[in-house]
Design an enzyme around this catalytic site. Structure first.
Site, mmCIF file in Angstrom:
data_model
loop_
_atom_site.group_PDB
_atom_site.id
_atom_site.type_symbol
_atom_site.label_atom_id
_atom_site.label_comp_id
_atom_site.label_asym_id
_atom_site.label_seq_id
_atom_site.Cartn_x
_atom_site.Cartn_y
_atom_site.Cartn_z
ATOM 1 C CG ASP A 129 -1.810 -1.787 7.381
ATOM 2 O OD1 ASP A 129 -2.904 -1.632 7.960
ATOM 3 O OD2 ASP A 129 -1.415 -1.056 6.461
ATOM 4 C CD1 TRP A 183 -2.732 1.548 0.671
ATOM 5 C CD2 TRP A 183 -1.887 1.824 2.730
ATOM 6 N NE1 TRP A 183 -3.425 2.558 1.288
ATOM 7 C CE2 TRP A 183 -2.933 2.752 2.545
ATOM 8 C CE3 TRP A 183 -1.222 1.818 3.950
ATOM 9 C CZ2 TRP A 183 -3.309 3.656 3.532
ATOM 10 C CZ3 TRP A 183 -1.598 2.710 4.930
ATOM 11 C CH2 TRP A 183 -2.636 3.615 4.714
ATOM 12 C CE LYS A 229 -10.118 -0.107 2.547
ATOM 13 N NZ LYS A 229 -9.646 0.330 1.281
HETATM 14 C C1 LIG Z 1 -3.075 -2.019 3.581
HETATM 15 C C2 LIG Z 1 -3.891 -0.876 4.022
HETATM 16 N N1 LIG Z 1 -3.602 -0.296 5.185
HETATM 17 C C3 LIG Z 1 -4.298 0.731 5.656
HETATM 18 C C4 LIG Z 1 -5.346 1.243 4.943
HETATM 19 C C5 LIG Z 1 -6.013 2.404 5.591
HETATM 20 O O1 LIG Z 1 -7.299 2.675 5.357
HETATM 21 P P1 LIG Z 1 -8.103 3.667 6.298
HETATM 22 O O2 LIG Z 1 -7.217 4.784 6.657
HETATM 23 O O3 LIG Z 1 -9.275 4.046 5.505
HETATM 24 O O4 LIG Z 1 -8.460 2.854 7.500
HETATM 25 C C6 LIG Z 1 -5.675 0.710 3.699
HETATM 26 C C7 LIG Z 1 -6.742 1.262 2.864
HETATM 27 O O5 LIG Z 1 -6.835 1.095 1.693
HETATM 28 C C8 LIG Z 1 -4.943 -0.397 3.239
HETATM 29 O O6 LIG Z 1 -5.225 -1.000 2.082
#
Ligand SMILES: Cc1ncc(COP(=O)(O)O)c(C=O)c1O
Length: 431
Positions: free
Chosen positions: A237, A155, A275
């Protein structure tokens, strides 16, 4: 009062900001912007990582709507008050239980559960991104790691977050593009040869973004051993718990395995509810820091330090979305409804994987497409080159990241054949 006379040497001719460094646009958001601008009737958005229904629409989870109604009807007069700096503590307890499975299975005796819970310091964050950022800041300031090992690919925001935290970044080869799966040998080799004590290792707990390729249980076991042997600090993560397989326990297996390891290692978990609750814009998340049970209890100091960082950044995380998650997780009936919603989302994505695979097989598209069904979660690393990605956008108005990452939830029964035909075309005509 004396008059103020202007010093001509201090006169500013140009803007203070005229020599800012160029910064790249965030790819998923700019691809999404380009998709919105596109007026083509058959355009398809496989760029942004959000769930979409069969009709291509956002889906507020049914259980979230139930919880929102319950919260509204309760008319709590304090509902818009400040939270504690740490966040909503009941939400945090439930969020930690969801990650670590406290109170489940063999170790459900009250004393054991409390002992386990006491190892974890949790704070509410501005979703998963905020949890990654806060954890990076905590480690950068206090542990001063030699570097952070980031999977290649990953990511993209991991790079931004650790760059901003001022920690040197190195990568390990996560993906094997030949087998289109996790590069176990490469990961073990690079980390064993080059990682040093107290280096951080970023690990995606499940549904690796962007590849959808995860380690097997045996491979996770080897990774625990490696982290222990080298004194590395795992940083999980967790952005897709329950969304990946439809089973929240299954998706947390790796983290629980690290937690229960005999060496009782210390590590971080950045948890997102974007998600799995469809609460993208509500920014609901938590950072959990797992400590080693030891004679000197560090948890109070750790919590105080995290609260200090939070206070200086944003005072406290937002409360609305966390209340929704807390309401659901605290109520057995709603929790079961949530599991049903997770099944709905994960099964639709799995159906789309099979639908795309079947279409490509029908077309006899050159190449091996098994990875489309083998990979898990929101994304597939489809295996198109950058040139093919641009060509598919140009000719077919299908949007994806230049790495060939596609968001499976952008597919539906109406567009999957069109997407397969487009893939088939660029694979045959462009390399
Ligand atoms: C691997 C990963 N980490 C963290 C996030 C963080 O998402 P959010 O800040 O919306 O919780 C995402 C979102 O796409 C992700 O794919």
């Amino acid at each position: 009062m004396g008059s103020i006379s202007e010093d001509p040497n201090l006169r500013q001719e140009s803007s203070l900001f005229s020599s800012l460094p160029p910064t790249p646009l965030d790819e998923p958001f700019s691809v999404n912007g380009a998709y919105i601008q596109d007026k083509h009737p058959q355009k398809v958005n496989l760029g942004i990582g959000v769930y979409r229904t069969e009709n291509g629409e956002p889906w507020p989870l049914r259980v979230v709507e139930d919880a929102e109604k319950e919260l509204y009807d309760a008319k709590n007069v304090a509902r818009h008050e400040y939270l504690a700096i740490q966040g909503d503590r009941e939400f945090l307890r439930l969020a930690a239980d969801l990650v670590f499975g406290f109170g489940k299975g063999k170790s459900s005796a009250t004393g054991v559960v409390e002992e386990q819970r006491n190892r974890v310091v949790s704070v509410q964050t501005v979703s998963g991104t905020g949890a990654n950022r806060l954890g990076a800041e905590l480690l950068a300031r206090n542990i001063r790691p030699g570097c952070v090992w980031i999977p290649d690919p990953t990511w993209a925001n991991h790079h931004t977050i650790w760059e901003l935290a001022g920690v040197k970044r190195k990568t390990y080869p996560y993906y094997d593009s030949i087998s289109q799966s996790f590069n176990f040998e490469g990961t073990i080799r690079v980390l064993s040869e080059s990682a040093q004590k107290n280096d951080i290792v970023i690990l995606h707990a499940c549904a690796h973004n962007p590849t959808g390729a995860d380690p097997s249980k045996e491979q996770w076991e080897a990774l625990v051993k490696l982290c222990n042997a080298k004194g590395l600090i795992p940083f999980f993560d967790l952005a897709y718990q329950g969304f990946a397989s439809g089973d929240a326990d299954k998706d947390a297996w790796a983290i629980r395995h690290f937690f229960n390891d005999v060496h009782k290692m210390e590590f971080c978990v950045a948890q997102s509810f974007s998600k799995n609750f469809g609460l993208y814009g509500q920014r609901v998340g938590a950072l959990h820091v797992v400590t080693r049970p030891s004679a000197h209890d560090v948890t109070q100091d750790l919590l105080a330090n995290l609260c200090h960082l939070i206070r200086g950044e944003y005072s406290m995380a937002p409360r609305g979305g966390a209340e929704i998650v807390r309401t659901v997780l605290a109520n057995e009936g709603l929790r079961d409804r949530w599991f049903e919603d997770l099944t709905t989302m994960s099964q639709r994505i799995r159906r789309m994987r099979h639908a795309l695979y079947d279409e490509l097989m029908k077309l006899k598209t050159p190449g091996d497409w098994k990875h489309v069904v083998n990979q898990i979660g929101m994304f597939t690393y489809i295996g198109l080159s950058e040139r093919q990605v641009f060509a598919i956008r140009e000719k077919y108005h299908i949007y994806m990241l230049k790495s060939g990452r596609i968001s499976m939830s952008g597919l539906n029964e109406r567009n999957v054949e069109y997407v397969a035909i487009a893939i088939d075309d660029v694979v045959r005509t462009i390399n």
